[in-house]
Motif scaffolding. Structure first.
Motif, PDB file in Angstrom:
ATOM      1  N   LEU A  33      25.772  67.814  21.165  1.00  0.00           N
ATOM      2  CA  LEU A  33      26.594  67.531  19.987  1.00  0.00           C
ATOM      3  C   LEU A  33      25.786  67.387  18.702  1.00  0.00           C
ATOM      4  O   LEU A  33      26.347  67.425  17.608  1.00  0.00           O
ATOM      5  CB  LEU A  33      27.406  66.256  20.213  1.00  0.00           C
ATOM      6  CG  LEU A  33      28.466  66.319  21.301  1.00  0.00           C
ATOM      7  CD1 LEU A  33      29.093  64.953  21.509  1.00  0.00           C
ATOM      8  CD2 LEU A  33      29.512  67.365  20.968  1.00  0.00           C
ATOM      9  N   HIS A  35      23.985  69.211  16.909  1.00  0.00           N
ATOM     10  CA  HIS A  35      24.004  70.260  15.890  1.00  0.00           C
ATOM     11  C   HIS A  35      25.390  70.534  15.313  1.00  0.00           C
ATOM     12  O   HIS A  35      25.512  71.263  14.330  1.00  0.00           O
ATOM     13  CB  HIS A  35      23.401  71.542  16.460  1.00  0.00           C
ATOM     14  CG  HIS A  35      21.998  71.320  16.946  1.00  0.00           C
ATOM     15  ND1 HIS A  35      20.936  71.079  16.107  1.00  0.00           N
ATOM     16  CD2 HIS A  35      21.497  71.243  18.190  1.00  0.00           C
ATOM     17  CE1 HIS A  35      19.842  70.886  16.803  1.00  0.00           C
ATOM     18  NE2 HIS A  35      20.151  70.971  18.076  1.00  0.00           N
ATOM     19  N   THR A  36      26.417  69.948  15.917  1.00  0.00           N
ATOM     20  CA  THR A  36      27.777  70.201  15.442  1.00  0.00           C
ATOM     21  C   THR A  36      28.516  68.931  15.030  1.00  0.00           C
ATOM     22  O   THR A  36      29.624  69.016  14.493  1.00  0.00           O
ATOM     23  CB  THR A  36      28.606  70.917  16.519  1.00  0.00           C
ATOM     24  OG1 THR A  36      28.619  70.116  17.706  1.00  0.00           O
ATOM     25  CG2 THR A  36      28.020  72.286  16.825  1.00  0.00           C
ATOM     26  N   HIS A  37      27.920  67.768  15.300  1.00  0.00           N
ATOM     27  CA  HIS A  37      28.552  66.492  14.988  1.00  0.00           C
ATOM     28  C   HIS A  37      27.529  65.539  14.380  1.00  0.00           C
ATOM     29  O   HIS A  37      26.328  65.712  14.553  1.00  0.00           O
ATOM     30  CB  HIS A  37      29.114  65.836  16.255  1.00  0.00           C
ATOM     31  CG  HIS A  37      30.248  66.573  16.860  1.00  0.00           C
ATOM     32  ND1 HIS A  37      30.093  67.752  17.558  1.00  0.00           N
ATOM     33  CD2 HIS A  37      31.572  66.299  16.873  1.00  0.00           C
ATOM     34  CE1 HIS A  37      31.271  68.172  17.978  1.00  0.00           C
ATOM     35  NE2 HIS A  37      32.182  67.308  17.574  1.00  0.00           N
ATOM     36  N   ARG A  38      28.022  64.538  13.719  1.00  0.00           N
ATOM     37  CA  ARG A  38      27.148  63.472  13.209  1.00  0.00           C
ATOM     38  C   ARG A  38      27.100  62.368  14.261  1.00  0.00           C
ATOM     39  O   ARG A  38      28.116  61.750  14.566  1.00  0.00           O
ATOM     40  CB  ARG A  38      27.687  62.914  11.899  1.00  0.00           C
ATOM     41  CG  ARG A  38      26.802  61.826  11.336  1.00  0.00           C
ATOM     42  CD  ARG A  38      27.264  61.420   9.951  1.00  0.00           C
ATOM     43  NE  ARG A  38      26.345  60.415   9.447  1.00  0.00           N
ATOM     44  CZ  ARG A  38      26.690  59.156   9.234  1.00  0.00           C
ATOM     45  NH1 ARG A  38      27.922  58.744   9.459  1.00  0.00           N
ATOM     46  NH2 ARG A  38      25.807  58.298   8.774  1.00  0.00           N
TER      47      ARG A  38
END
Length: 84
Positions: A33, A35-38
Motif C-alpha cells: 500500500l 505507493h498508492t496510499h498514505r
C-alpha cells in the motif's frame, strides 16, 4: 482501512525496541500500500518509546513516519486513545 503489523502480546521489549516480531502479512500489506496510499502508524505506545518504535519499524524495512503515539502521561487503555 485498518491493519496490524504486530501483535500486542507478548509485551516484551529490549533496549533496541520491541522484541515482538512483525506479522509477515501485515508487513506485506503495508509495503504493497505504500505507493498508492498514505500510511500512518497509530500506536498505543507512549511517546517516550518513540526511538525504540522507530528503530523497530526501520529494522523491519517499514517507513517510520508519520508515527502517532500517546502522550506519556496518558494512562488510558490504547483502545481509547486510538479512537481519538
Amino acid at each position: 482501512m485498518r491493519a496490524g503489523i504486530a501483535t500486542i502480546r507478548p509485551r516484551m521489549s529490549t533496549s533496541r525496541g520491541p522484541a515482538v516480531p512483525p506479522l509477515p502479512e501485515g508487513v506485506a500489506l503495508a509495503l504493497a500500500l505504500l505507493h498508492t496510499h498514505r500510511l500512518v502508524w497509530l500506536t498505543g505506545r507512549p511517546e517516550h518509546t518513540r526511538a525504540a518504535t522507530v528503530a523497530w519499524l526501520a529494522r523491519h524495512g517499514l517507513p517510520t513516519e508519520p508515527l502517532l503515539m500517546r502522550a506519556d502521561a496518558d494512562r488510558r487503555p490504547a483502545r481509547h486513545t486510538k479512537r481519538e
